[in-house]
Motif scaffolding. Sequence first.
Motif, PDB file in Angstrom:
ATOM      1  N   ALA A 136     145.830 -13.120  72.153  1.00  0.00           N
ATOM      2  CA  ALA A 136     145.997 -12.462  70.862  1.00  0.00           C
ATOM      3  C   ALA A 136     146.133 -13.457  69.699  1.00  0.00           C
ATOM      4  O   ALA A 136     145.536 -13.233  68.626  1.00  0.00           O
ATOM      5  CB  ALA A 136     147.211 -11.519  70.914  1.00  0.00           C
ATOM      6  N   PRO A 137     146.869 -14.548  69.848  1.00  0.00           N
ATOM      7  CA  PRO A 137     147.001 -15.468  68.710  1.00  0.00           C
ATOM      8  C   PRO A 137     145.656 -16.038  68.257  1.00  0.00           C
ATOM      9  O   PRO A 137     145.394 -16.154  67.055  1.00  0.00           O
ATOM     10  CB  PRO A 137     147.917 -16.583  69.253  1.00  0.00           C
ATOM     11  CG  PRO A 137     148.677 -15.947  70.372  1.00  0.00           C
ATOM     12  CD  PRO A 137     147.731 -14.954  70.993  1.00  0.00           C
ATOM     13  N   LEU A 138     144.786 -16.358  69.233  1.00  0.00           N
ATOM     14  CA  LEU A 138     143.458 -16.877  68.889  1.00  0.00           C
ATOM     15  C   LEU A 138     142.659 -15.839  68.103  1.00  0.00           C
ATOM     16  O   LEU A 138     142.044 -16.145  67.071  1.00  0.00           O
ATOM     17  CB  LEU A 138     142.687 -17.206  70.174  1.00  0.00           C
ATOM     18  CG  LEU A 138     142.809 -18.607  70.736  1.00  0.00           C
ATOM     19  CD1 LEU A 138     141.954 -18.729  71.996  1.00  0.00           C
ATOM     20  CD2 LEU A 138     142.355 -19.633  69.691  1.00  0.00           C
ATOM     21  N   VAL A 139     142.698 -14.605  68.610  1.00  0.00           N
ATOM     22  CA  VAL A 139     141.936 -13.529  67.956  1.00  0.00           C
ATOM     23  C   VAL A 139     142.454 -13.305  66.536  1.00  0.00           C
ATOM     24  O   VAL A 139     141.678 -13.178  65.584  1.00  0.00           O
ATOM     25  CB  VAL A 139     142.053 -12.231  68.792  1.00  0.00           C
ATOM     26  CG1 VAL A 139     141.359 -11.072  68.080  1.00  0.00           C
ATOM     27  CG2 VAL A 139     141.473 -12.439  70.188  1.00  0.00           C
ATOM     28  N   PRO A 199     144.527 -24.981  63.720  1.00  0.00           N
ATOM     29  CA  PRO A 199     144.757 -23.978  62.650  1.00  0.00           C
ATOM     30  C   PRO A 199     146.223 -23.555  62.552  1.00  0.00           C
ATOM     31  O   PRO A 199     146.732 -23.303  61.451  1.00  0.00           O
ATOM     32  CB  PRO A 199     143.854 -22.803  63.072  1.00  0.00           C
ATOM     33  CG  PRO A 199     142.761 -23.438  63.880  1.00  0.00           C
ATOM     34  CD  PRO A 199     143.430 -24.570  64.627  1.00  0.00           C
ATOM     35  N   LEU A 200     146.905 -23.483  63.693  1.00  0.00           N
ATOM     36  CA  LEU A 200     148.336 -23.158  63.674  1.00  0.00           C
ATOM     37  C   LEU A 200     149.130 -24.278  63.014  1.00  0.00           C
ATOM     38  O   LEU A 200     149.978 -24.044  62.142  1.00  0.00           O
ATOM     39  CB  LEU A 200     148.837 -22.921  65.106  1.00  0.00           C
ATOM     40  CG  LEU A 200     150.342 -22.767  65.262  1.00  0.00           C
ATOM     41  CD1 LEU A 200     150.847 -21.517  64.553  1.00  0.00           C
ATOM     42  CD2 LEU A 200     150.743 -22.733  66.745  1.00  0.00           C
ATOM     43  N   LEU A 201     148.855 -25.511  63.419  1.00  0.00           N
ATOM     44  CA  LEU A 201     149.578 -26.657  62.861  1.00  0.00           C
ATOM     45  C   LEU A 201     149.379 -26.742  61.350  1.00  0.00           C
ATOM     46  O   LEU A 201     150.345 -26.909  60.591  1.00  0.00           O
ATOM     47  CB  LEU A 201     149.101 -27.949  63.529  1.00  0.00           C
ATOM     48  CG  LEU A 201     149.762 -29.239  63.042  1.00  0.00           C
ATOM     49  CD1 LEU A 201     151.253 -29.227  63.353  1.00  0.00           C
ATOM     50  CD2 LEU A 201     149.099 -30.470  63.661  1.00  0.00           C
ATOM     51  N   ARG A 202     148.123 -26.591  60.923  1.00  0.00           N
ATOM     52  CA  ARG A 202     147.838 -26.664  59.478  1.00  0.00           C
ATOM     53  C   ARG A 202     148.585 -25.578  58.721  1.00  0.00           C
ATOM     54  O   ARG A 202     149.156 -25.816  57.652  1.00  0.00           O
ATOM     55  CB  ARG A 202     146.331 -26.520  59.225  1.00  0.00           C
ATOM     56  CG  ARG A 202     145.546 -27.804  59.405  1.00  0.00           C
ATOM     57  CD  ARG A 202     144.174 -27.715  58.705  1.00  0.00           C
ATOM     58  NE  ARG A 202     143.362 -26.605  59.205  1.00  0.00           N
ATOM     59  CZ  ARG A 202     142.585 -26.683  60.293  1.00  0.00           C
ATOM     60  NH1 ARG A 202     142.521 -27.804  60.988  1.00  0.00           N
ATOM     61  NH2 ARG A 202     141.864 -25.636  60.681  1.00  0.00           N
ATOM     62  N   ALA A 203     148.609 -24.368  59.281  1.00  0.00           N
ATOM     63  CA  ALA A 203     149.251 -23.244  58.588  1.00  0.00           C
ATOM     64  C   ALA A 203     150.763 -23.441  58.494  1.00  0.00           C
ATOM     65  O   ALA A 203     151.379 -23.170  57.457  1.00  0.00           O
ATOM     66  CB  ALA A 203     148.917 -21.941  59.311  1.00  0.00           C
ATOM     67  N   VAL A 204     151.381 -23.926  59.579  1.00  0.00           N
ATOM     68  CA  VAL A 204     152.832 -24.135  59.563  1.00  0.00           C
ATOM     69  C   VAL A 204     153.189 -25.248  58.579  1.00  0.00           C
ATOM     70  O   VAL A 204     154.149 -25.132  57.803  1.00  0.00           O
ATOM     71  CB  VAL A 204     153.362 -24.442  60.981  1.00  0.00           C
ATOM     72  CG1 VAL A 204     154.826 -24.844  60.932  1.00  0.00           C
ATOM     73  CG2 VAL A 204     153.175 -23.220  61.884  1.00  0.00           C
ATOM     74  N   ARG A 205     152.406 -26.309  58.598  1.00  0.00           N
ATOM     75  CA  ARG A 205     152.676 -27.401  57.648  1.00  0.00           C
ATOM     76  C   ARG A 205     152.513 -26.931  56.203  1.00  0.00           C
ATOM     77  O   ARG A 205     153.316 -27.282  55.330  1.00  0.00           O
ATOM     78  CB  ARG A 205     151.735 -28.580  57.927  1.00  0.00           C
ATOM     79  CG  ARG A 205     152.130 -29.362  59.163  1.00  0.00           C
ATOM     80  CD  ARG A 205     151.200 -30.552  59.377  1.00  0.00           C
ATOM     81  NE  ARG A 205     151.751 -31.472  60.362  1.00  0.00           N
ATOM     82  CZ  ARG A 205     151.058 -32.450  60.936  1.00  0.00           C
ATOM     83  NH1 ARG A 205     149.791 -32.638  60.611  1.00  0.00           N
ATOM     84  NH2 ARG A 205     151.634 -33.249  61.821  1.00  0.00           N
TER      85      ARG A 205
END
Lengths: 331, 331
Positions: free
Chosen positions: A226-229, A280-286
Motif C-alpha cells: 500500500a505505501p508504494l501504491v 521518495p519517503l526519505l525526501r518527503a520526510v526531510r
Amino acid sequence: MDATIPGGRPAVPAAHLDPRAPGWGVGVDIGGTKVLAVLLDPAGRVVGKHRVATRPGHVGLVDAVTTSVRALTTAHDVPAAALAGVGIGVPGVVDPVSGTVEHAVNVGVDRPFAMADAVADALGARVRVRVENDLNVAVLGAAHTLGPAGERRDLAFLALGTGVAAGLLLDGTLRRGAHRAAGEVGHLTLVPDGLPCGCGQRGCLEQYASGSALDAAWPSPDGRPAPLVLFEAAAAGDPRAVAVRDRFVWAVAGAVRILVLTCDVDAVVVGGGVSGVGEPLLRAVRAELARATAASAFLGSLRLAERVHLAPQHVPVGAVGAALVGRGEIG
Amino acid sequence: MDATIPGGRPAVPAAHLDPRAPGWGVGVDIGGTKVLAVLLDPAGRVVGKHRVATRPGHVGLVDAVTTSVRALTTAHDVPAAALAGVGIGVPGVVDPVSGTVEHAVNVGVDRPFAMADAVADALGARVRVRVENDLNVAVLGAAHTLGPAGERRDLAFLALGTGVAAGLLLDGTLRRGAHRAAGEVGHLTLVPDGLPCGCGQRGCLEQYASGSALDAAWPSPDGRPAPLVLFEAAAAGDPRAVAVRDRFVWAVAGAVRILVLTCDVDAVVVGGGVSGVGEPLLRAVRAELARATAASAFLGSLRLAERVHLAPQHVPVGAVGAALVGRGEIG
C-alpha cells in the motif's frame, strides 16, 4: 526458503564492538510473517541469507531458528566449533541475560518462554545462544551497516510497520529502558482526541505513522504494498493520495522530532515495511522537517532533516544485529 | 545574601559516584535570578548554603561564583587544599571538557565563554573548576538526594520554569545528547496549531506546561507565585481556575509520558519554580496520568503515575549536583 545469497559490506568492528575477533555468527530476525537469518563471517560481512515463513508458537520458532542455523552453516562449511554464537531478535519483551521472551504475541508467545535455552538444546549445548528485542537488534545492525566503523554509535532505528516503535543506541550503548519499554513512541499522543488506537487511547502516533495506518487509509488495489501504491498515486497528482501521504509524512516527521528532542540521537534510521518506498519517503520526510522547523531558529539549529536516513534496502539489519548479539559483541 | 544554612541528608556515595572519597566540594547553580551555592562535606552532606542575586555577564557570574566559594569555605574553615573542586551549573550549552559555555542568554552569555578557566584564575590555579549544564547538575543532584544510594540511577529531572526541559540520567550516565540537546521536550508539539511559541513554532509543550504559561494564564494578584495562587483558587472551587489548572496538569502529564515512552526512565522528578506548589501538584499529575492511561492495558503496565516524584523542596538539587560534578565524581 530462499537460497543463501551473498551480500553485505566489508566491515571492521565498530567502537562498541568487542575487538576480540569473535568468529562466525548467525543472526535470526523473527518477524510476524517471516524468519530471516544471516551468516556473518569473522570480519563482520554477511556471507549468506536464509528465509522461512513464521510458524507461531514455541515449537515453530525453535524449528525455524535451528533450520536456519543448519542451512547456513552447512552451505558455507562452517563447523559448529567455529560458530561464536547464535543471536535471535524477537518482537517482544526480552530478558537478554536469561534469554527469556514474553509478550511476543505476534509470534505466538504469550507466556514467558526460555527461548535461548530451548534453541541451545535443539542445536546442541556447545552453541551459545543469545536473545534480544527485535528493535534492539535492528538498531545494532543499522549502526554496523551504515558505518563507517565507530562513527554510527548514536542512533534510533524507527520501525514503521504494523506499529511504530524505535530501538535506541545511545553513545554505543543499547538503551533498553528501566522497564524495557524505551522507544515505545508509537503510543504517544500525536493528535489530542484523534483516531482510536488498539491500545485503548486516542490519537496515538501509531494511528498516523504506521504501515497499518497507511493500509487502512489507502488500501492496495493490486496486492502491491500500500505505501508504494500511495506514493505513486500522490506523485501522479491524485489530490486524495497527496492528502493521505502528507498526513502520513507529517506523522513520521513528528516521530523523528520526538526522538531527537528527547534523546538527541545523532541519526534516525527509518526502517520497517513502509521504508520499502525508498527515496521518495526519505525526501518527503526531510522536506516536512525542513518546512516545520523553518520558522524556528532553535529547531533549525538541530538540523533534523539531515539526521534522517533510510534503513539499507538490501541488508537485513535486524538479522545482522542479531548475529552481532550472537557473537557476544554487545553486552 | 543569605547566611549559610545547614541542611541535606546523610549520604553515602551512589553507584555512579567515584568511591575514592573525594573531599569537600562547592556547587554553584547559576539561575536567571539567583546564584545558589552549597558546600558538600566529604560524606556528601550539604553543610552550608549561600545565595546572591544574578548579575548577568562574564564578570558578574565569575564574581558570584568566587564570592560563594570564599564565603562557604571561610564559614566552615575548609582550607583551599581540602577542596576537591568547584562545580558550576549554567543554563546554556556547555562543553564539560573545556568548561566553555555558549547560548546562556538568560545570564548574559551570548558568545562562547571559557567559564571554568575564568573562575579557576579568579580563585587561584590550585582549585579545580568544572562546568555542566544546569539540568544535568539538577538530575545528578536529584539522584543523590532522593537516594537510597545506588538506587536512583535512572531518572529525568523535568524542570517547569520559564521554559520546560529535562535532564536525563540513564543507567547512571548523563545523557547530554549527540548535539547537547537531549531533554528539550519543551519544544515538542503538544497541540497541533496551538498557541504560538517564542521558538517560532505553534503548540509547543512549553506553552502549556511552563511556569511562564501559568503566569500568563493566571496572573498572581498579590505577588505570591502564580502557580500557588492558581492551585488554591482551583482547590476552592473556582471553575475558571479548575480549567486552567487541569489544562496545565494535562500538559505536565504529557511531558512525563514523552519522557517515559521514549527513554523509559525509571523516575521523573518534577522540579523548577512550579514544583513549589508541592503535594497538590504531584497528586494532580498522578491523577491525570492514572486517568489518561486507565483505558490502556499497555500504558497501565508502564505505571506512569508511580514514577512521578517531586523535587525535594528544601534541598537545592542543582547546587548539590554541581558540587558532585566539581568533585569530579561525574565523568
